[in-house]
Scaffold this active site. Sequence first.
Site, PDB file in Angstrom:
ATOM      1  N   ARG A   1       0.873  -1.162   0.000  1.00  0.00           N
ATOM      2  CA  ARG A   1       0.000   0.000   0.000  1.00  0.00           C
ATOM      3  C   ARG A   1       0.911   1.212   0.000  1.00  0.00           C
ATOM      4  NH1 ARG A   1      -0.788   4.805   3.305  1.00  0.00           N
ATOM      5  NH2 ARG A   1      -2.947   5.447   3.103  1.00  0.00           N
TER       6      ARG A   1
ATOM      7  N   GLU B   1      -2.778   5.393  -2.045  1.00  0.00           N
ATOM      8  CA  GLU B   1      -3.726   6.288  -1.393  1.00  0.00           C
ATOM      9  C   GLU B   1      -3.800   7.596  -2.173  1.00  0.00           C
ATOM     10  OE1 GLU B   1      -4.082   9.165   2.502  1.00  0.00           O
ATOM     11  OE2 GLU B   1      -2.199   8.663   1.517  1.00  0.00           O
TER      12      GLU B   1
ATOM     13  N   HIS C   1      -7.435   4.850   9.052  1.00  0.00           N
ATOM     14  CA  HIS C   1      -6.655   5.648   9.987  1.00  0.00           C
ATOM     15  C   HIS C   1      -6.664   7.140   9.681  1.00  0.00           C
ATOM     16  CE1 HIS C   1      -4.223   4.802   6.506  1.00  0.00           C
ATOM     17  NE2 HIS C   1      -3.315   5.666   6.884  1.00  0.00           N
ATOM     18  N   ASP C   2      -7.235   7.543   8.548  1.00  0.00           N
ATOM     19  CA  ASP C   2      -7.272   8.954   8.179  1.00  0.00           C
ATOM     20  C   ASP C   2      -8.672   9.565   8.266  1.00  0.00           C
ATOM     21  OD1 ASP C   2      -4.543   9.321   7.627  1.00  0.00           O
ATOM     22  OD2 ASP C   2      -4.754   8.395   5.658  1.00  0.00           O
TER      23      ASP C   2
ATOM     24  N   ASP D   1       1.692   5.073   0.252  1.00  0.00           N
ATOM     25  CA  ASP D   1       1.150   6.272   0.873  1.00  0.00           C
ATOM     26  C   ASP D   1       1.289   7.476  -0.057  1.00  0.00           C
ATOM     27  OD1 ASP D   1       0.150   7.642   3.304  1.00  0.00           O
ATOM     28  OD2 ASP D   1       2.090   8.654   3.248  1.00  0.00           O
TER      29      ASP D   1
END
Length: 715
Positions: free
Chosen positions: A256, A286, A356-357, A258
Amino acid sequence: MLCRRSKLTALLCAFVLLVTLLIPSNAAAVTIGVQDTDVSNSASFSTDTIYQIVTDRFFDGDSSNNPTGDIFDITNPRKYHGGDWKGITQKINDGYLTGMGITAIWISSPVENITTIDPSNGSASYHGYWGRDFFKTNAYFGSISDFTELINTAHANNIKVIIDFAPNHTSTAELGDTVFPEDGRLYRNGTLIAGFKSDTQSIFNHESWTDFSTWENSIYHSMYGLADLNQMNGTVDTYLKDSIDMWLDLGVDGIRVDAVKHMPMGWQSNWLSNIYEEHEAFVFGEWFSGSTGNDSEMTEFANESGMSLLEFRLANAIRNTLGSGTTDMQELYSVMVDRESSYKEINDQVTFIDNHDMSRFMTLASGNSRALENAYVIMMTSSGIPTIYYGSEQYATGGSDPENRGDMPGFDTNSTAYQVISKLAALRKNNAALAYGTTQERWVNSDVLVYERSFGNSAVLIAVNRSSSQGYNIGGALTNLPDGQYGDVLCNLLGGGTLTVTGGAVSTYYLQAGQAAVWQYSNDDTAPMIGNIDPLIGIAGNTVTITGSGFGSTTGAVHFGTNTAQVVSWSDSLIQVQVPTVTAGYYDITVTTSAGSSVSNYDDFKVLTGSQTAVRFIVKDATTEYGQNVYIVGNCLELGNWDASKAVGPFYNATATIASYPDWFFDITVPENYNLEFKFIKKDADGNVVWESGTNHVYTVPTGTTGQVLAYFNN
C-alpha cells in the site's frame, strides 16, 4: 511384434496428432496452476478480505521491544503503545483473524522511523509514516527475524501480507524557526545520505508547504513540513527501488503506497515497472478524496500507472448513506455503478468504510451498530477488495487522528459484526460473482437497496434496508438466481430469512426495518470468463496473472492480440503467462481453453517499450497564449508515438526551484537506453495543436538512473 493398424487405431493416432499440434510447444514447461483463491496468488487480491492493522495499536506480543522515554505512553494517543509483529503473529496463531475469514493483512510501514518526539505536534512515529532508514526495521515493531516469522506464520494460515510504504517523504523538517532533532534525515542501512537543511545533493524538494491548490503544488511541495523526497534524484530513485525490493524479497505479497497523489506519476510508473519485472505483487495507493465524484486525474492514475487505488468514492458514499444519513440508497447505487465504468479494473480497487485517516464509522453513525453491520454487508459484496479497519468489527469509536487509532478494544469472536464479516469473507472465496461480477440494481428506494452481482452462471443477491422503522415488500424483484429457495448466507444475523425465486423473480419477501440479507448461487460450470489481469502493464518477459473461471484444468493458449504468450501455469481459475515480445502498445488478451472456447474481454493491457526509468523534461522560453498548455510527443509509446492526441502533459510551470513560466517541466517514465526523438507542442482548451518548429530534439535515455532534458522551445 509388428502388425497392421486397424481403421480405429488410425483414427485414434490421427486424433492424438491433432491434439498434439494444438498444444503449445512450451507445454512441457507448464506447471499445474494454483487457484485464484490460493495464498500464493500474490498478484491478485480480488477474492481476499484485507484487515488493516495499525501495528502499534493492535496487540503487544513482546514487551521487551517497547520503547522507553517520552515516546512511550499508553495513555497518550500520540505516543507508542507497544503493539508489534509478535502480537500480530500471536493473533494469527490463536485464530482471531482466520476465524473472521481474513486472508490478507495490511500492516504499518515496517521501516525504521525517527525515535524522537515531533516538536510541531508532540507525536511519536507510532504510525510508521516518518521513515528514517528504509533498509532497517522499526525496532519497536520487532527484528527482521520477527518480521519473517510473521510472514511465514501468515502464509501458513493462508493470509497474505501487505506493508504500508511511504516513498513520498521522511520526517518533519520545516515549520518556521522550529528545530527538528532529526531534520528529516535519510539513512541507508545506517549510513547517512542527507538531512533536509544540509541537503547539498538535492535529495529533497525544497518548495515550502503545499496549499493543495493544484496537483503540481501538492507533488513538489511538502505536506505539513515533512521532508519531501525528490524521487527524480538518481540516488533517491535507486534507494526506493532497492528498499522495496528488499521487503518483497522477504516474502511480502502486497504494497500500500502512501500519498500517491503527492508524487510524480511518471516516477511512480517507472518504480512500479521495476517492481513488476522482479516480483509478483499487488500494489495499491492512497489518493485521498472527500468526494463521491469521478476525479479525472485520480481515475487516469488508476487506469494508466499500473497501480490500483484505495476507493474513497465508495467509502464516502457508504458513509454518507448509512453513517451520517445525508444521502439515500439511490445515490449510493449511482456511485456504485458509476465507479464500475470509470476504472479499467474495478475489481482491483480497494474498498473500506473507515481507516486511519478518517473518523471511525461507529462515531460517524452515532453508535448505531446496525448501521455499521449493514455498511459491511454493502462494502463486502460490492465490486472491489474489501478492507476491515482493525477494531471496527468490535464497534470501536474515535474521531479524527489520533482518536481513530485507539488500542484494539477486544477480540470477541461472537460480535455480530465479526460474524457478518466471517460469512461474507468466506463467500468471496467461494462465489466468483463477488470477486469479478457486474452489479445490477433489482429494487431501490431512498431506504432500500437490492442489487445483484453476477459472473457467468454464479449470482449473489443482496438486500439492505437502512430504515430503523419502515419495512418494505421487495417481491417481484428480478434476479439471476435459478428458481428455488435460498437461505440467508448471513444465517439471519441481521434479520434475513429464506428467499423463494419463481420465474426469475423474488416471490413475496418483506424486508423489515434495519434488515440485511444475502442469497447466493454458485456454478463454475461455465464458458471461460476473465475476471482480472494483474498487473495491467508490463514489458516483454514479465509474468502476468489472469484470474476468472472456466479456463479448464488442461493448458490452453493465451494471446496478446495475435501474439502467443508463453504459459507458465494453468488452472481453472488462474493462468500465468509471460508477456510476449511485441511492439509497445495496448493489446487485447484472449484466453482459449484446450476445448477451443475463447474469451477476450480485456483490451487495454499496456506493453511498455522496455525497462523504464524516469526523465525530467524541461523546456525553456515556451510562451503561451491564454488557455494554452505545453505537452511533449515523441517516437515511443511512452511519449505518444507522435500522436498529438496522446501527447504527455500538460507541463508544470510554477515552482521556485525547478521551472517557472515561461519555462515548463514534466517528469515522465520512458524506456532505458532508448534514442528518443521528440517535440514540444502547445494545445488550447479545445485541443487545437501548435507544433514546435525545427528539427526533432534527441536524447539517449540513461540506464539504471534517472535523467534530465533541458531544451528550448522552437517557435
